[in-house]
Structure formats: C-alpha cells, structure tokens
Write a protein that holds these residues in place. Structure first.
Motif, PDB file in Angstrom:
ATOM      1  N   PHE A 156     -76.026 -15.002 -18.930  1.00 21.79           N
ATOM      2  CA  PHE A 156     -76.382 -14.951 -17.510  1.00 21.79           C
ATOM      3  C   PHE A 156     -77.344 -16.091 -17.178  1.00 21.79           C
ATOM      4  CE2 PHE A 156     -75.234 -10.643 -18.576  1.00 21.79           C
ATOM      5  CZ  PHE A 156     -74.616 -10.136 -17.445  1.00 21.79           C
ATOM      6  N   ASP A 157     -77.382 -16.462 -15.922  1.00 13.40           N
ATOM      7  CA  ASP A 157     -78.374 -17.409 -15.417  1.00 13.40           C
ATOM      8  C   ASP A 157     -79.609 -16.615 -15.014  1.00 13.40           C
ATOM      9  OD1 ASP A 157     -79.867 -19.386 -14.187  1.00 13.40           O
ATOM     10  OD2 ASP A 157     -78.580 -19.501 -12.406  1.00 13.40           O
ATOM     11  N   VAL A 158     -80.432 -16.247 -15.998  1.00  9.31           N
ATOM     12  CA  VAL A 158     -81.584 -15.404 -15.723  1.00  9.31           C
ATOM     13  C   VAL A 158     -82.600 -16.121 -14.839  1.00  9.31           C
ATOM     14  CG1 VAL A 158     -82.716 -16.045 -17.895  1.00  9.31           C
ATOM     15  CG2 VAL A 158     -83.390 -13.954 -16.720  1.00  9.31           C
ATOM     16  N   ALA A 159     -82.765 -17.422 -15.022  1.00  6.30           N
ATOM     17  CA  ALA A 159     -83.709 -18.165 -14.192  1.00  6.30           C
ATOM     18  C   ALA A 159     -83.278 -18.140 -12.725  1.00  6.30           C
ATOM     19  CB  ALA A 159     -83.838 -19.605 -14.684  1.00  6.30           C
ATOM     20  N   GLY A 160     -81.983 -18.238 -12.485  1.00 10.90           N
ATOM     21  CA  GLY A 160     -81.481 -18.165 -11.121  1.00 10.90           C
ATOM     22  C   GLY A 160     -81.704 -16.795 -10.498  1.00 10.90           C
ATOM     23  N   TYR A 161     -81.510 -15.755 -11.297  1.00  9.50           N
ATOM     24  CA  TYR A 161     -81.725 -14.381 -10.823  1.00  9.50           C
ATOM     25  C   TYR A 161     -83.187 -14.157 -10.474  1.00  9.50           C
ATOM     26  CZ  TYR A 161     -81.679  -9.227 -11.038  1.00  9.50           C
ATOM     27  OH  TYR A 161     -81.813  -7.893 -10.771  1.00  9.50           O
ATOM     28  N   VAL A 162     -84.089 -14.602 -11.348  1.00 11.66           N
ATOM     29  CA  VAL A 162     -85.519 -14.460 -11.087  1.00 11.66           C
ATOM     30  C   VAL A 162     -85.916 -15.224  -9.821  1.00 11.66           C
ATOM     31  CG1 VAL A 162     -87.814 -15.086 -11.951  1.00 11.66           C
ATOM     32  CG2 VAL A 162     -86.166 -13.987 -13.474  1.00 11.66           C
ATOM     33  N   ALA A 163     -85.386 -16.433  -9.677  1.00 14.38           N
ATOM     34  CA  ALA A 163     -85.712 -17.241  -8.498  1.00 14.38           C
ATOM     35  C   ALA A 163     -85.257 -16.544  -7.219  1.00 14.38           C
ATOM     36  CB  ALA A 163     -85.062 -18.617  -8.617  1.00 14.38           C
ATOM     37  N   LEU A 164     -84.096 -15.896  -7.257  1.00 14.52           N
ATOM     38  CA  LEU A 164     -83.628 -15.176  -6.078  1.00 14.52           C
ATOM     39  C   LEU A 164     -84.547 -14.005  -5.750  1.00 14.52           C
ATOM     40  CD1 LEU A 164     -81.537 -14.663  -3.850  1.00 14.52           C
ATOM     41  CD2 LEU A 164     -80.312 -13.211  -5.470  1.00 14.52           C
ATOM     42  N   LEU A 165     -84.932 -13.226  -6.744  1.00 10.78           N
ATOM     43  CA  LEU A 165     -85.840 -12.107  -6.496  1.00 10.78           C
ATOM     44  C   LEU A 165     -87.166 -12.598  -5.909  1.00 10.78           C
ATOM     45  CD1 LEU A 165     -85.293  -9.876  -9.671  1.00 10.78           C
ATOM     46  CD2 LEU A 165     -84.253  -9.624  -7.411  1.00 10.78           C
ATOM     47  N   GLN A 166     -87.656 -13.726  -6.401  1.00  8.50           N
ATOM     48  CA  GLN A 166     -88.896 -14.290  -5.866  1.00  8.50           C
ATOM     49  C   GLN A 166     -88.721 -14.689  -4.404  1.00  8.50           C
ATOM     50  OE1 GLN A 166     -89.422 -17.379  -8.789  1.00  8.50           O
ATOM     51  NE2 GLN A 166     -90.843 -16.159 -10.021  1.00  8.50           N
ATOM     52  N   ARG A 167     -87.605 -15.304  -4.077  1.00  9.94           N
ATOM     53  CA  ARG A 167     -87.328 -15.659  -2.680  1.00  9.94           C
ATOM     54  C   ARG A 167     -87.257 -14.418  -1.796  1.00  9.94           C
ATOM     55  NH1 ARG A 167     -82.204 -18.954  -1.405  1.00  9.94           N
ATOM     56  NH2 ARG A 167     -83.216 -18.972   0.648  1.00  9.94           N
ATOM     57  N   LEU A 168     -86.615 -13.372  -2.312  1.00  9.32           N
ATOM     58  CA  LEU A 168     -86.468 -12.152  -1.517  1.00  9.32           C
ATOM     59  C   LEU A 168     -87.820 -11.499  -1.244  1.00  9.32           C
ATOM     60  CD1 LEU A 168     -83.266 -10.682  -3.184  1.00  9.32           C
ATOM     61  CD2 LEU A 168     -83.468 -11.644  -0.885  1.00  9.32           C
ATOM     62  N   ARG A 169     -88.762 -11.639  -2.138  1.00 12.35           N
ATOM     63  CA  ARG A 169     -90.082 -11.040  -1.932  1.00 12.35           C
ATOM     64  C   ARG A 169     -90.861 -11.756  -0.834  1.00 12.35           C
ATOM     65  NH1 ARG A 169     -91.255  -6.883  -5.076  1.00 12.35           N
ATOM     66  NH2 ARG A 169     -93.201  -6.807  -3.948  1.00 12.35           N
TER      67      ARG A 169
ATOM     68  N   GLN B  46     -89.343 -13.643   1.756  1.00 10.25           N
ATOM     69  CA  GLN B  46     -88.388 -14.079   2.776  1.00 10.25           C
ATOM     70  C   GLN B  46     -89.059 -14.229   4.133  1.00 10.25           C
ATOM     71  OE1 GLN B  46     -84.901 -11.647   2.888  1.00 10.25           O
ATOM     72  NE2 GLN B  46     -83.833 -12.907   4.392  1.00 10.25           N
ATOM     73  N   GLY B  47     -88.798 -15.352   4.779  1.00 11.82           N
ATOM     74  CA  GLY B  47     -89.424 -15.651   6.058  1.00 11.82           C
ATOM     75  C   GLY B  47     -88.702 -15.024   7.241  1.00 11.82           C
ATOM     76  N   ALA B  48     -89.387 -14.996   8.373  1.00 10.55           N
ATOM     77  CA  ALA B  48     -88.815 -14.443   9.601  1.00 10.55           C
ATOM     78  C   ALA B  48     -87.565 -15.221  10.000  1.00 10.55           C
ATOM     79  CB  ALA B  48     -89.848 -14.497  10.720  1.00 10.55           C
ATOM     80  N   ASP B  49     -86.511 -14.475  10.331  1.00  8.68           N
ATOM     81  CA  ASP B  49     -85.235 -15.040  10.779  1.00  8.68           C
ATOM     82  C   ASP B  49     -84.506 -15.835   9.688  1.00  8.68           C
ATOM     83  OD1 ASP B  49     -85.598 -13.990  13.374  1.00  8.68           O
ATOM     84  OD2 ASP B  49     -86.835 -15.720  13.923  1.00  8.68           O
ATOM     85  N   GLU B  50     -84.991 -15.789   8.440  1.00  4.79           N
ATOM     86  CA  GLU B  50     -84.314 -16.471   7.340  1.00  4.79           C
ATOM     87  C   GLU B  50     -83.209 -15.586   6.779  1.00  4.79           C
ATOM     88  OE1 GLU B  50     -85.325 -18.421   2.946  1.00  4.79           O
ATOM     89  OE2 GLU B  50     -86.765 -17.082   3.910  1.00  4.79           O
TER      90      GLU B  50
ATOM     91  N   GLU C  55     -83.879 -10.791   6.854  1.00  8.11           N
ATOM     92  CA  GLU C  55     -85.313 -10.535   6.718  1.00  8.11           C
ATOM     93  C   GLU C  55     -85.687  -9.138   7.182  1.00  8.11           C
ATOM     94  OE1 GLU C  55     -89.326 -10.108   8.232  1.00  8.11           O
ATOM     95  OE2 GLU C  55     -87.545 -10.407   9.487  1.00  8.11           O
ATOM     96  N   ARG C  56     -84.941  -8.599   8.155  1.00  7.94           N
ATOM     97  CA  ARG C  56     -85.295  -7.290   8.710  1.00  7.94           C
ATOM     98  C   ARG C  56     -84.888  -6.125   7.804  1.00  7.94           C
ATOM     99  NH1 ARG C  56     -80.885  -8.795  12.180  1.00  7.94           N
ATOM    100  NH2 ARG C  56     -79.045  -7.493  11.852  1.00  7.94           N
ATOM    101  N   THR C  57     -84.115  -6.379   6.755  1.00 11.13           N
ATOM    102  CA  THR C  57     -83.714  -5.314   5.825  1.00 11.13           C
ATOM    103  C   THR C  57     -84.873  -5.025   4.877  1.00 11.13           C
ATOM    104  OG1 THR C  57     -81.421  -6.083   5.942  1.00 11.13           O
ATOM    105  CG2 THR C  57     -81.998  -4.581   4.147  1.00 11.13           C
TER     106      THR C  57
ATOM    107  N   GLN D  66     -89.494   2.537   3.965  1.00  9.12           N
ATOM    108  CA  GLN D  66     -90.352   2.831   5.112  1.00  9.12           C
ATOM    109  C   GLN D  66     -91.789   2.350   4.917  1.00  9.12           C
ATOM    110  OE1 GLN D  66     -89.772   7.068   5.490  1.00  9.12           O
ATOM    111  NE2 GLN D  66     -87.582   6.822   5.918  1.00  9.12           N
ATOM    112  N   SER D  67     -92.017   1.520   3.906  1.00  8.79           N
ATOM    113  CA  SER D  67     -93.375   1.069   3.589  1.00  8.79           C
ATOM    114  C   SER D  67     -93.885   0.000   4.548  1.00  8.79           C
ATOM    115  CB  SER D  67     -93.429   0.526   2.165  1.00  8.79           C
ATOM    116  OG  SER D  67     -92.702  -0.696   2.071  1.00  8.79           O
ATOM    117  N   GLY D  68     -92.964  -0.629   5.289  1.00  8.34           N
ATOM    118  CA  GLY D  68     -93.372  -1.679   6.212  1.00  8.34           C
ATOM    119  C   GLY D  68     -93.344  -3.071   5.604  1.00  8.34           C
ATOM    120  N   GLN D  69     -92.960  -3.191   4.335  1.00 11.01           N
ATOM    121  CA  GLN D  69     -92.874  -4.476   3.659  1.00 11.01           C
ATOM    122  C   GLN D  69     -91.565  -4.553   2.881  1.00 11.01           C
ATOM    123  OE1 GLN D  69     -96.462  -5.631   1.425  1.00 11.01           O
ATOM    124  NE2 GLN D  69     -97.546  -3.934   2.376  1.00 11.01           N
ATOM    125  N   ARG D  70     -91.152  -5.761   2.525  1.00  8.74           N
ATOM    126  CA  ARG D  70     -89.977  -5.928   1.676  1.00  8.74           C
ATOM    127  C   ARG D  70     -90.254  -5.321   0.304  1.00  8.74           C
ATOM    128  NH1 ARG D  70     -86.007  -9.553   1.449  1.00  8.74           N
ATOM    129  NH2 ARG D  70     -85.376  -8.527   3.370  1.00  8.74           N
TER     130      ARG D  70
END
Length: 205
Positions: free
Chosen positions: A77-90, A92-96, A119-121, A15-19
C-alpha cells in the motif's frame, strides 16, 4: 459492544462541531466494508467513507516490486499517501473539496479521485486492515483517528467469507483456499496481534 453502541459513538463524533475521523479495523473478511456501509446508512449526510484500500499499489507497480503474490500485505500500500490524506482531512478548509481514491474489486485496482469529501461533512469513516499497525509507516495512522474500533469475527466464518469473495472474482475454489491460507491468514494474524490498541471492539458472527 454491539452495532447500535457503535452508531451512538459515531453520532457523538459527528455532532462534536469539528471534523472527526472514525477508524474501523479488522482482518481480511472481518466485514469492515459492510459495517462501514451500515454506519453510513445510519448517519446519512453526516458521514463519508474513505477506504484504506484506495491506497493499494497498482498491479503494475506490485509486479515491478516483486510483491504481486503478497498483495494485501502492509508493504503493498501507499501508506504515506494514506497518511497525507488523513492529515488533509483533519485540516480541510472552508469550501474545499478533497478527493479520495477507492478500490474496485472487479478489476483489482485503485481508482483515483473517486470520493469527494466536502468540508461540511463532520465525520470521516475510514476502514482497513492496518490502522493499528505500529510499524512500516502505519504507526502514523492511529494518532490521526479520533476513535478506532476493531471488528472481531470468528476465524472460521471470516475464512469462509474470504474464500467465497475470491471465487466471486474469478479464482477457483482451490485457488481461493490457497490464497486465503498463504496470503490472507498471515496478514490476519499480524492484524489481530494489535487489536488491543483499538479504543473499542465490536464482536460479530
């Protein structure tokens, strides 16, 4: 802390208003997936689950690297891939729509593009063993988490769960116990050594 306190913390993030990203961390057999699913049930469409296990290296790659017998260790594990995904999720663009991998225990392999994140989650829940590990590339994970929670389970209970799980997926009782003692337990000790880095601790039995 009890489970309902964790639910309230997760609701505040949503409920913070941000991802926001909530990390659940614990040793093998600690119940990370179960707690994550219970959180999802409590939060509904406010949250989505992105498991670290989706970044297991494929079995063929583990064989090439000579690491098959240590599957589940930090360097499998592919730790670099996991980190890259978390960075993308932080960011994330509108409608992406961002797609995350999952892990299928019945085939012991990761599956790409299995989890759509909208993006709305507002809240991403991620769970895994090494979210607090301060080395081998994993040190990049903790700064990407808004809140981290360590799941503490009595070792005997945790090992019994693991033996049962390994038997469910094809190992004999003796093979399951041997894998737990030779592979899961060294990883568990490494994970527990950094539990103090978590923001919260949830005790389970």
């Amino acid at each position: 802390m009890d489970f309902m306190a964790l639910v309230h913390q997760a609701q505040a993030l949503a409920q913070s208003g941000q991802r926001r990203i909530l990390g659940l961390v614990g040793a093998p057999g600690a119940g990370k997936s179960t707690i994550a699913e219970r959180l999802l049930a409590a939060l509904g469409e406010q949250a989505v689950l992105v498991p670290m296990d989706g970044f297991h290296l494929a079995n063929v790659e583990l064989a090439r690297l000579g690491r098959s017998a240590r599957k589940g260790a930090p360097d499998t594990f592919d730790v670099a891939g996991y980190v890259a995904l978390l960075q993308r999720l932080r960011r994330q663009g509108a409608d992406e729509i961002i797609y995350a991998p999952t892990f299928r225990r019945e085939i012991e392999e990761p599956i790409a593009g299995a989890i759509p994140i909208l993006e709305r989650t507002p809240l991403v829940i991620t769970e895994g063993n090494y979210l607090l590990l301060p080395e081998l590339g994993w040190q990049q994970v903790r700064p990407l988490l808004d809140l981290s929670c360590y799941l503490a389970v009595p070792d005997l209970v945790r090992r019994e769960r693991l033996c049962w799980r390994h038997q469910q997926f094809g190992r004999s009782p003796a093979e399951a116990e041997a894998w737990v003692l030779s592979t899961d337990e060294p990883n568990a000790e490494r994970i527990a050594a950094h539990r103090h880095l978590a923001d919260l601790e949830l005790s389970l039995d």
